[in-house]
Write an enzyme that holds these catalytic residues in place. Structure first.
Site: not given
Ligand code: EPZ
Length: 420
Positions: A22-23, A115
């Site tokens: 999915k990701n 979320c």
């Molecule tokens: C991706 O989300 C995945 N989703 C998530 O999977 C996964 O948990 C996550 O990466 C971490 O591996 C998809 O790929 C569709 P991040 P993403 O940006 O990219 C912080 C699942 O269950 N952050 O890597 O949205 C954020 O708050 C889902 O399949 C900022 O601070 O996650 C978090 O603490 C859930 N500023 C951390 O980074 C930003 O601009 C990681 O988030 C972006 C993120």
């Protein structure tokens, strides 16, 4: 709303075929917006999230056909606006921003909002776009990004919890059509980023370093259509491996990349699970008995946050004290109170869950709250004595293709029912 009714206590046996990731699929689907030529993506899992992303591409003006896991997209003439009604339902849709900005030099997208697992900010995405020369305006819950022409730059995309997966994807996609060279430091190293980079290169992008913390992209004038097969879903594979261990069964996991799962397999072996890689598949069974282990979630190649809830459910069965620490999201323990209803003894201390494992679980009605928490509840229900009803499994249908069917084929007593 639908529920799963599970009669636990049956060890899982047999073979399970892992679906496409999915990701990996979501950003690759968004990348088809970068060209006006047709793209064909195979191995896309049939989930509410991927069906929704196909709807979003259609709403932007692309011709879209999605059946039997194959998506054909032709984004000939597209608009750069995605409204709140669309984006709020799936945070992952933010990854259309990069391609729209690159293709149209302007995009207006609803801020995705948070979320249950955390605030889900996009400041790093916007930092990357600004670094490429885009002007960012936020008003009325929308973000508008525009640029005469994007130009390559060197940027650092690390944030509060290390790298950002979709932030890296968004900036990588935007940079493919920018003037000049872009260097992304502190890029996400997840296999899904590598899969996206491979698709972009198949489209004619010029980039290197995907999978490492430094990705270099030299912008090109145009990208052309391409065909691609999505990598297997490492999180689904991990979920089934943990379910086999939790039910004291033995399963063969087919279409699984063990090299994408090193941290999970390493931790499962420490916890007393036997893992045998065999020609592209994994045979998983519980060893003599489960052992308590400590787990900390980290960016790849560390232990994935998307497997934390499932691992916590397994450790509730392992005699001793396990400490599970969540370093990526600020509130990803929604499954703990529901696991407690099944008899698990877990206390939250700040970013850690202290799991006092070893007590047998007994079935009860529980409530799913988010995708991976739901998977943890299913695993616990499969291991518990008696009946467990997992309510609101629409959360699960977002990220697991035919989970009940796959589990039934492994011998589980699980039915999809209408919640009374
Ligand atoms: C991706 O989300 C995945 N989703 C998530 O999977 C996964 O948990 C996550 O990466 C971490 O591996 C998809 O790929 C569709 P991040 P993403 O940006 O990219 C912080 C699942 O269950 N952050 O890597 O949205 C954020 O708050 C889902 O399949 C900022 O601070 O996650 C978090 O603490 C859930 N500023 C951390 O980074 C930003 O601009 C990681 O988030 C972006 C993120």
């Amino acid at each position: 709303m639908e529920s799963f009714l599970i009669k636990g206590g049956v060890p899982l046996h047999g073979e399970v075929q892992i679906s496409g990731s999915k990701n990996a699929a979501l950003p690759i689907m968004a990348a088809t917006l970068l060209t006006d030529e047709p793209c064909v993506i195979r191995g896309i899992p049939d989930l509410s999230d991927t069906r929704f992303m196909a709807e979003i591409l259609k709403s932007l003006g692309a011709e879209v056909k999605f059946q039997n896991g194959t998506l054909t997209v032709r984004a000939k003439k597209i608009r750069g606006y995605a409204d709140y009604e669309l984006v709020r339902k799936m945070r992952g849709s933010i990854c259309i921003a990069g391609p729209l900005l690159a293709r149209l030099n302007k995009t207006r997208i609803s801020l995705p909002g948070g979320c249950v697992i955390g605030a889900r900010p996009i400041n790093l995405h916007l930092k990357g776009f600004e670094s490429l020369g885009a002007k960012i305006k936020i008003e009325g819950g929308y973000v508008e990004a525009s640029a005469k022409k994007l130009s390559g730059s060197t940027m650092f995309l690390g944030g509060r919890a290390g790298s950002t997966v979709l932030g890296t994807a968004n900036v990588m996609m935007a940079a493919t059509l920018a003037d000049g060279v872009t260097v992304i430091e502190s890029a996400a190293c997840e296999p899904e980023i590598v899969d996206l980079a491979n698709f972009l290169i198949e489209m004619g992008a010029n980039m290197s370093g995907a999978g490492s913390p430094t990705i270099t992209i030299s912008g090109v004038k145009k990208l052309h259509g391409a065909e691609h097969e999505v990598i297997p879903d490492r999180i689904e594979a991990a979920t089934f491996a943990i379910a086999a261990a939790a039910t004291n069964g033995e399963i063969e996991i087919k279409n699984c990349r063990a090299d994408h799962l090193r941290a999970v397999l390493d931790k499962l072996i420490d916890a007393g699970v036997s893992i045998q890689p065999r020609n592209g598949n994994l045979t998983v069974r519980r060893g003599k008995n489960l052992k308590a282990v400590d787990v900390t979630t980290l960016p790849y190649s560390g232990f994935p946050t998307d497997v934390q809830a499932q691992m916590t459910a397994l450790l509730a069965l392992a005699p001793g004290i396990s400490i599970v620490t969540e370093r990526i999201f600020e509130s990803r323990f929604m499954h703990v109170s529901e696991l407690a209803r099944l008899g698990a003894d877990i206390e939250i201390e700040g970013p850690s869950a202290i799991v006092k494992g070893g007590r047998p679980l007994s079935g009860a009605p529980v409530m799913a709250s988010d995708l991976r928490a739901s998977a943890a509840l299913v695993i616990a229900g499969l291991a518990a004595k008696g009946a467990t009803q997992v309510n609101r499994i629409y959360h699960l249908d977002r990220g697991y293709e035919k989970m009940d069917l796959k589990l039934r084929k492994l011998g589980a007593r699980i039915q999809r029912i209408e919640e009374k």
